[in-house]
Write a protein that holds these residues in place. Sequence first.
Motif, PDB file in Angstrom:
ATOM      1  N   VAL A 206      81.004   2.839 -35.016  1.00  0.00           N
ATOM      2  CA  VAL A 206      82.463   3.002 -35.048  1.00  0.00           C
ATOM      3  C   VAL A 206      82.931   3.950 -33.951  1.00  0.00           C
ATOM      4  N   ARG A 207      82.153   4.987 -33.673  1.00  0.00           N
ATOM      5  CA  ARG A 207      82.536   5.937 -32.623  1.00  0.00           C
ATOM      6  C   ARG A 207      82.425   5.296 -31.239  1.00  0.00           C
ATOM      7  N   ALA A 208      81.359   4.520 -31.034  1.00  0.00           N
ATOM      8  CA  ALA A 208      81.189   3.863 -29.726  1.00  0.00           C
ATOM      9  C   ALA A 208      82.253   2.804 -29.488  1.00  0.00           C
ATOM     10  N   ALA A 209      82.607   2.067 -30.547  1.00  0.00           N
ATOM     11  CA  ALA A 209      83.649   1.054 -30.402  1.00  0.00           C
ATOM     12  C   ALA A 209      84.973   1.695 -30.029  1.00  0.00           C
ATOM     13  N   ARG A 210      85.315   2.805 -30.684  1.00  0.00           N
ATOM     14  CA  ARG A 210      86.542   3.526 -30.330  1.00  0.00           C
ATOM     15  C   ARG A 210      86.512   3.939 -28.860  1.00  0.00           C
ATOM     16  N   ARG A 211      85.382   4.488 -28.435  1.00  0.00           N
ATOM     17  CA  ARG A 211      85.278   4.985 -27.062  1.00  0.00           C
ATOM     18  C   ARG A 211      85.374   3.838 -26.047  1.00  0.00           C
ATOM     19  N   ALA A 212      84.791   2.680 -26.413  1.00  0.00           N
ATOM     20  CA  ALA A 212      84.787   1.534 -25.505  1.00  0.00           C
ATOM     21  C   ALA A 212      86.089   0.746 -25.543  1.00  0.00           C
ATOM     22  N   GLY A 213      86.946   1.032 -26.519  1.00  0.00           N
ATOM     23  CA  GLY A 213      88.179   0.281 -26.668  1.00  0.00           C
ATOM     24  C   GLY A 213      87.952  -1.125 -27.189  1.00  0.00           C
ATOM     25  N   LEU A 214      86.911  -1.297 -28.030  1.00  0.00           N
ATOM     26  CA  LEU A 214      86.575  -2.610 -28.566  1.00  0.00           C
ATOM     27  C   LEU A 214      86.959  -2.711 -30.042  1.00  0.00           C
ATOM     28  N   PRO A 215      87.593  -3.796 -30.458  1.00  0.00           N
ATOM     29  CA  PRO A 215      87.738  -4.047 -31.890  1.00  0.00           C
ATOM     30  C   PRO A 215      86.346  -4.173 -32.514  1.00  0.00           C
ATOM     31  N   LEU A 216      86.192  -3.699 -33.743  1.00  0.00           N
ATOM     32  CA  LEU A 216      84.892  -3.737 -34.416  1.00  0.00           C
ATOM     33  C   LEU A 216      85.099  -4.020 -35.894  1.00  0.00           C
ATOM     34  N   THR A 217      84.270  -4.924 -36.434  1.00  0.00           N
ATOM     35  CA  THR A 217      84.212  -5.132 -37.884  1.00  0.00           C
ATOM     36  C   THR A 217      82.794  -4.866 -38.356  1.00  0.00           C
ATOM     37  N   LEU A 218      82.690  -4.041 -39.402  1.00  0.00           N
ATOM     38  CA  LEU A 218      81.407  -3.733 -40.041  1.00  0.00           C
ATOM     39  C   LEU A 218      81.214  -4.655 -41.234  1.00  0.00           C
ATOM     40  N   PHE A 219      80.004  -5.193 -41.396  1.00  0.00           N
ATOM     41  CA  PHE A 219      79.669  -6.003 -42.564  1.00  0.00           C
ATOM     42  C   PHE A 219      78.386  -5.470 -43.191  1.00  0.00           C
ATOM     43  N   GLY A 220      78.339  -5.447 -44.520  1.00  0.00           N
ATOM     44  CA  GLY A 220      77.108  -5.063 -45.205  1.00  0.00           C
ATOM     45  C   GLY A 220      77.391  -4.330 -46.495  1.00  0.00           C
ATOM     46  N   THR A 221      76.337  -4.182 -47.285  1.00  0.00           N
ATOM     47  CA  THR A 221      76.455  -3.466 -48.554  1.00  0.00           C
ATOM     48  C   THR A 221      76.536  -1.970 -48.307  1.00  0.00           C
ATOM     49  N   ILE A 222      77.412  -1.298 -49.041  1.00  0.00           N
ATOM     50  CA  ILE A 222      77.532   0.156 -48.924  1.00  0.00           C
ATOM     51  C   ILE A 222      76.471   0.769 -49.819  1.00  0.00           C
ATOM     52  N   GLU A 223      75.348   1.094 -49.228  1.00  0.00           N
ATOM     53  CA  GLU A 223      74.223   1.623 -49.991  1.00  0.00           C
ATOM     54  C   GLU A 223      74.394   3.101 -50.297  1.00  0.00           C
ATOM     55  N   HIS A 224      74.995   3.825 -49.381  1.00  0.00           N
ATOM     56  CA  HIS A 224      75.144   5.272 -49.519  1.00  0.00           C
ATOM     57  C   HIS A 224      76.635   5.598 -49.457  1.00  0.00           C
ATOM     58  N   ARG A 225      77.262   5.625 -50.630  1.00  0.00           N
ATOM     59  CA  ARG A 225      78.721   5.746 -50.712  1.00  0.00           C
ATOM     60  C   ARG A 225      79.223   7.055 -50.105  1.00  0.00           C
ATOM     61  N   ASP A 226      78.569   8.183 -50.375  1.00  0.00           N
ATOM     62  CA  ASP A 226      79.031   9.451 -49.832  1.00  0.00           C
ATOM     63  C   ASP A 226      79.013   9.437 -48.309  1.00  0.00           C
ATOM     64  N   TYR A 227      77.974   8.890 -47.745  1.00  0.00           N
ATOM     65  CA  TYR A 227      77.881   8.778 -46.289  1.00  0.00           C
ATOM     66  C   TYR A 227      79.015   7.915 -45.740  1.00  0.00           C
ATOM     67  N   PHE A 228      79.276   6.788 -46.386  1.00  0.00           N
ATOM     68  CA  PHE A 228      80.365   5.912 -45.930  1.00  0.00           C
ATOM     69  C   PHE A 228      81.690   6.655 -45.928  1.00  0.00           C
ATOM     70  N   GLU A 229      81.948   7.404 -46.996  1.00  0.00           N
ATOM     71  CA  GLU A 229      83.239   8.078 -47.117  1.00  0.00           C
ATOM     72  C   GLU A 229      83.405   9.199 -46.097  1.00  0.00           C
ATOM     73  N   THR A 230      82.312   9.916 -45.796  1.00  0.00           N
ATOM     74  CA  THR A 230      82.428  11.078 -44.912  1.00  0.00           C
ATOM     75  C   THR A 230      82.201  10.758 -43.434  1.00  0.00           C
ATOM     76  N   ASP A 231      81.347   9.775 -43.122  1.00  0.00           N
ATOM     77  CA  ASP A 231      80.940   9.551 -41.737  1.00  0.00           C
ATOM     78  C   ASP A 231      81.446   8.245 -41.136  1.00  0.00           C
ATOM     79  N   VAL A 232      81.902   7.319 -41.976  1.00  0.00           N
ATOM     80  CA  VAL A 232      82.345   6.025 -41.464  1.00  0.00           C
ATOM     81  C   VAL A 232      83.837   5.806 -41.691  1.00  0.00           C
TER      82      VAL A 232
END
Length: 379
Positions: A206-232
């Motif tokens: 997500v950080r690299a996509a922002r820096r590159a100016g690219l649209p990005l979609t993430l797909f997958g199961t959220i295995e680590h909810r706390d990590y998703f909420e704080t880092d993604v």
Amino acid sequence: MMRVALVAHIRHPIAPPFAGGMEAHSYHLARGLAARGHDVTLFASGDSAVPEGVRLHPVVATHYDRDFPWHRFHGTDALTAHLDAAYARAGRDILGGGYDIVHNNSLHRFMPRLAVAHGVPMVTSLHVPPFDALRRAVHGGIAPWTRFTVTSRTQLDRWWPGAPPPEASVLPNGIDLAEWPFKASGHGGAVWAGRITPTKGPHLAVRAARRAGLPLTLFGTIEHRDYFETDVRPYLGGDIRYGGHLRGADLAREIGAASVLLFTPLWDEPFGLAAIEAMATGVPVACTDRGAVREVVGECGRFAPSDDVAALAHAAREAIGLPRADCRARVEALFSQDVMLDRAEALYADARAAAPVAAPSRAFRPFELQVAPPVALSA
């Protein structure tokens, strides 16, 4: 035709949409073997959904991550005892099942020991870097009727530094190309797919996509909810979004529509199934240079150090220009399901041919494999 016992890892169910590459591998291996006329029994969690023509033999009623989440219970006596009891039961059932070959994807130390102790022809596939308990079982599990595979040359060197034994070889993962149709062009944006957990690095994507100016979609199961909420999640918004956990055809369509896959492992990646799935659709890859990634992706990607967001953004912009047809051709040549199945069948034949004529006793030996819960068996 062979009677095959395919023993899966039981952290997640073997069912689409797959939690990760190991689950997808076991499912498609079982399906492919059954399609070739083999009699396949999948030893997996009872909440798995087996392919047509495959029997399910429950190792446990439900996958263990439900009651013993890995990020909380990994390495604990409670989880070790749960797994030991499950695979001790599986061992008894395998010995009594009359199987011609066992393909072991379990990552558990009991299976290689069972093969040596009881003369069971077995192919053990190692989908992870070596860890102590499994390493000892594998290195002690060499016999004329056992074969060990890893998914890359990089992993072969990790498991056997120097010269590997003749019983060890590379068996790359393979995918059904019909399920990942080629698309000649993309929409100009990026995609990321995998388990959302720190070692898979979606926060870098997500950080690299922002820096590159690219649209990005993430797909997958959220295995680590706390990590998703704080880092993604803080990076989501606008043209950076989370698209959910999709089933095969829907995921293939979304990935194929992209112009670049961001593949961001932060561990010594043994293979990179998400990368070859994207490449099969024609999507080139921008990736962190860890483990076997460079070996698998080859000329179809651009690479960046795992701690350099700016370099990953640059790699993404460069990868977009790579020929999509070359990506598809690489997967067709090296990573198709047929390539994988041909090699697996050859390994089965080798292991069976070397099995002892007078096999060691098939009677179950509890002192070799059993553990009395809740005390974990020492490796």
